[in-house]
Design an enzyme around this catalytic site. Structure first.
Site, PDB file in Angstrom:
ATOM      1  N   ASP A   1       8.522  -4.220 -14.396  1.00  0.00           N
ATOM      2  CA  ASP A   1       7.822  -3.453 -13.356  1.00  0.00           C
ATOM      3  C   ASP A   1       8.213  -1.987 -13.484  1.00  0.00           C
ATOM      4  O   ASP A   1       9.332  -1.603 -13.160  1.00  0.00           O
ATOM      5  CB  ASP A   1       8.202  -3.988 -11.979  1.00  0.00           C
TER       6      ASP A   1
ATOM      7  N   SER B   1       6.281  -4.692  -2.251  1.00  0.00           N
ATOM      8  CA  SER B   1       6.055  -3.304  -2.629  1.00  0.00           C
ATOM      9  C   SER B   1       6.330  -2.402  -1.409  1.00  0.00           C
ATOM     10  O   SER B   1       7.428  -2.406  -0.877  1.00  0.00           O
ATOM     11  CB  SER B   1       4.642  -3.143  -3.183  1.00  0.00           C
ATOM     12  N   TRP B   2       5.320  -1.649  -0.928  1.00  0.00           N
ATOM     13  CA  TRP B   2       5.529  -0.874   0.294  1.00  0.00           C
ATOM     14  C   TRP B   2       5.940  -1.797   1.438  1.00  0.00           C
ATOM     15  O   TRP B   2       6.760  -1.446   2.293  1.00  0.00           O
ATOM     16  CB  TRP B   2       4.274  -0.089   0.677  1.00  0.00           C
TER      17      TRP B   2
ATOM     18  N   HIS C   1       4.504  -5.597 -11.703  1.00  0.00           N
ATOM     19  CA  HIS C   1       4.369  -5.375 -10.266  1.00  0.00           C
ATOM     20  C   HIS C   1       3.433  -6.412  -9.647  1.00  0.00           C
ATOM     21  O   HIS C   1       2.384  -6.736 -10.197  1.00  0.00           O
ATOM     22  CB  HIS C   1       3.816  -3.970 -10.025  1.00  0.00           C
TER      23      HIS C   1
ATOM     24  N   GLY D   1       0.820  -1.199   0.000  1.00  0.00           N
ATOM     25  CA  GLY D   1       0.000   0.000   0.000  1.00  0.00           C
ATOM     26  C   GLY D   1       0.855   1.249   0.000  1.00  0.00           C
ATOM     27  O   GLY D   1       1.375   1.635  -1.040  1.00  0.00           O
TER      28      GLY D   1
END
Length: 323
Positions: A274, A116-117, A302, A44
């Site tokens: 990505d 990701s985050w 991604h 997120g």
């Protein structure tokens, strides 16, 4: 299709962790109570720990801890409520929450799995508490530097010029104002209609850059989670909050700190195509991390949707589950 994952298992324990400063963080544990401890660090910021994460772990071998980071998912108070302050919602607060949760569950060491985050937060936690981490598996690796934030909010527009122009125009940046700051301002506007429109436009841009170049973007938001206005607001508020502050980390702090992680086995998995989180940060981390394994998956973008990405993640977790 992504590689088949392990059977989904329901949590056998769950609760709300009192952070001590007004937030309650939802957590759950599934798998084998006597298994190898692992913690899932969702992305997120604001995506929440969805059940699909559980299926990457062999439930007979792992004791899997999932939690919703402050303000999202089942944690309270929800940041979808405009009255919820973000002052106590920073990377350092989330690191402290993870450590408090580990202690609450009486876990000595755990494997850190994120994407990701979640890769940024997982790395930041690992560097803050290396003695509490057994292994690290990260996908779609991002380190949330100012350069990365500038790329994902400005530079990546070269791949999607029309969508980026619309996203920038909707943000209405003032003279000298960054687009991410403009959206943060709109998301704090007193008018609910302005806030809701800004959240929609932000999430539409999020959908754009996680898709491969040339992919057709639907007329409406295609990600089913964005059908919920509360989810849109949660993600928009948290992402802009963390990105505009570069996660409260020093530039290249995570890259440089990786040099101290030689005793911790790590697997970094990144997609060759990505454009949201390009492979460069993962390569820089691997170059500084003695013994770290870097996997660049051909034609992958991604996330874990590509079978090469999901397969590599599950293979790493299966390997680390062995005695």
């Amino acid at each position: 299709m992504a590689r088949m994952t392990h059977p989904e298992t329901a949590p056998y324990d769950h609760g709300m962790l009192d952070t001590g400063d007004g937030d309650l963080v939802y957590w759950e544990v599934c798998g084998n109570p006597e298994g190898k401890p692992a913690v899932v660090v969702h992305g997120g910021p604001g995506s929440g720990a969805t059940p699909s994460w559980r299926r990457y772990f062999d439930p007979a071998r792992y004791r899997v801890v999932l939690f919703d980071q402050r303000g999202c998912g089942r944690s309270t108070p929800p940041v979808s409520d405009a009255s919820t302050s973000l002052a106590a919602n920073t990377t350092h607060h989330l690191i402290a929450d993870m450590e408090r949760l580990r202690e609450h569950l009486s876990i000595d060491k755990w494997l850190v799995f994120g994407g990701s985050w979640g890769a940024t937060l997982g790395l930041a936690y690992t560097q803050a508490h290396p003695e509490r981490v057994s292994e690290v598996v990260l996908v779609s690796v991002a380190t949330t530097t100012r350069a990365e934030v500038e790329w994902v909010t400005e530079g990546v527009g070269v791949h999607f010029p029309e969508a980026w122009a619309a996203y920038r125009a909707a943000g209405r940046p003032r003279a000298g104002e960054r687009v991410v700051d403009a959206y943060a301002r709109l998301l704090a506007d007193p008018d609910p209609a302005v806030r809701e429109r800004a959240a929609y436009d932000w999430c539409r841009w999020e959908e754009t850059h996680v898709r491969p170049p040339g992919a057709q973007l639907p007329d409406d938001l295609g990600d089913s989670r964005y059908a919920d206005p509360g989810v849109r607001m949660t993600i928009a508020r948290l992402v802009t909050h963390y990105w505009r502050h570069a996660a409260w980390l020093g530039e290249n702090q995570l890259r440089d700190g990786a040099a101290q992680l030689g005793a911790i086995p790590g697997v970094l998995i990144t997609g060759e195509q990505d454009v949201s989180s390009p492979p460069d940060p993962a390569r820089a981390l691997a170059a500084n991390w003695p013994g770290c394994e870097l996997l660049v998956i051909e034609r992958a973008r991604h996330g874990l949707g590509h079978p090469g990405m999901s397969g590599a993640a599950q293979a790493a977790l299966d390997r680390f589950a062995r005695p």
